[in-house]
Design an enzyme around this catalytic site. Structure first.
Site, short mmCIF file in Angstrom:
data_model
loop_
_atom_site.label_atom_id
_atom_site.label_comp_id
_atom_site.label_asym_id
_atom_site.label_seq_id
_atom_site.Cartn_x
_atom_site.Cartn_y
_atom_site.Cartn_z
N LEU A 172 0.85 -1.19 0.00
CA LEU A 172 0.00 0.00 0.00
C LEU A 172 0.88 1.24 0.00
O LEU A 172 1.82 1.32 0.80
CB LEU A 172 -0.90 0.04 1.25
N HIS A 173 0.58 2.19 -0.90
CA HIS A 173 1.33 3.44 -0.84
C HIS A 173 0.52 4.66 -1.29
O HIS A 173 0.94 5.79 -1.07
CB HIS A 173 2.62 3.35 -1.68
#
Length: 350
Positions: free
Chosen positions: A202-203
């Site tokens: 996740l970013h």
């Protein structure tokens, strides 16, 4: 020809590796690192993993707001271009480094090659969408990864600048997956030899900068019966409340270098992500991909039913992941021998 290859983020290093190798001995290439990714695992270590020589020019830009970072890059890139006077520049993808490169070069009337052109998510709230649109409309040579991207550029009036090459990440993965499986010991380090697991990344700011959404995603994933390996950036870790208990099936680890990461991809059952590049890597490795976004620039992976889009706020994330099974067959949507095609096109530029 004197060429500036401008990079600054992990996906760009991955695309640079095979291209730089192909340019060697034929053209005078300067690798220009903007400094956009300043984390060791995301920058210096990946150069080592991919066998890329050290950058010839390192701008050392580092972190800042979108405008401050891009502006600083533009100033430094312009100075480097004036000093070295390249014949052409190459930019990759859709980062701030891409935008800064095309803006600086266009003001100096230096021709531009944009690799991975023609992608559209049609979500203009994403900085990447703006960056890629600007890059496409400024560049003289658009190296395009898929037929969908070719069709998009044709609709935007850019057909004469468009060259259908395929996606260069295919070549990077083909070259490095066997090296990774021989060199990496990440599976034994994490004691995963006899375990089935999913891989999570996740970013995107809308997933990790909102504590409520981030914890909702992790709580949903905590309902799955499989272990989840989550290489997590320190910035994301800080967003979790101090009293938040990460579900027991999620193992949070440090960000990984390229070879260790693709080894984790290779041995995973499913890949859960919000990354564009990792959607491609999942497809190339024939791994079911769940993308925690409402849209994707890689629509072909969804159309082929190997990639499932899920809204990050969905209350049924866990059940949708559990029920997702791709078809047995997979179409070749990203091409082959991509570097070779690109080098041929570059050699033909006068």
């Amino acid at each position: 020809m004197k060429i500036f290859s401008i990079v600054g983020a992990r996906p760009q290093f991955i695309k640079l590796a095979p291209l730089s190798s192909g340019l060697e001995g034929v053209h005078e290439e300067y690798i220009v690192h903007t400094g956009q990714h300043y984390d060791y695992a995301m920058s210096e270590k990946i150069f080592i993993d991919l066998g890329i020589r050290k950058p010839d020019i390192h701008l050392g830009t580092g972190k800042g707001t979108q405008a401050a970072q891009t502006g600083e890059m533009m100033v430094k890139l312009e100075a480097a271009m004036i000093e070295k006077n390249p014949d052409i520049i190459i930019v990759f993808g859709d980062t701030n480094s891409t935008l800064a490169g095309v803006m600086a070069a266009s003001k100096l009337n230096i021709p531009i090659i944009h690799i991975e052109a023609g992608l559209r998510s049609y979500n203009r709230s994403m900085p990447e969408e703006i960056n890629r649109i600007v890059a496409d409309h400024i560049s003289q040579y658009l190296f395009v990864p898929t037929q969908t991207a070719v069709d998009i550029l044709k609709k935007e009036g850019l057909e004469k600048n468009t060259f259908f090459t395929g996606d260069i990440m295919v070549d990077t993965m083909e070259k490095n997956i066997q090296i990774a499986l021989k060199k990496s010991n990440i599976i034994s380090v994490l004691k995963l030899e006899n375990q089935k697991f999913n891989l999570l990344t996740l970013h995107r700011n809308y997933n990790v900068d909102n504590t409520e959404i981030l914890e909702h995603i992790l709580n949903q994933l905590g309902q799955l019966d499989k272990k989840i390996i989550f290489p997590v950036h320190p910035r994301t870790r800080k967003m979790l409340a101090t009293n938040y208990n990460v579900p027991k099936n999620i193992e949070m680890i440090e960000p990984q270098g390229y070879l260790d990461f693709i080894t984790l991809e290779y041995f995973s059952e499913k890949i859960i992500t919000d990354s564009g590049g990792i959607q491609k890597e999942a497809y190339i490795l024939k791994k079911p991909c769940i993308t925690l976004r409402t849209e994707t620039e890689w629509v072909e992976t969804v159309e082929e039913k190997w990639n499932l889009l899920i809204n990050p706020t969905d209350e049924m994330i866990a059940s949708k992941i559990s029920g997702f099974t791709p078809p047995k067959k997979q179409e070749d949507i990203f091409g082959k021998n991509v570097t070779e095609k690109m080098i041929r096109l570059i050699n033909a530029i006068n």
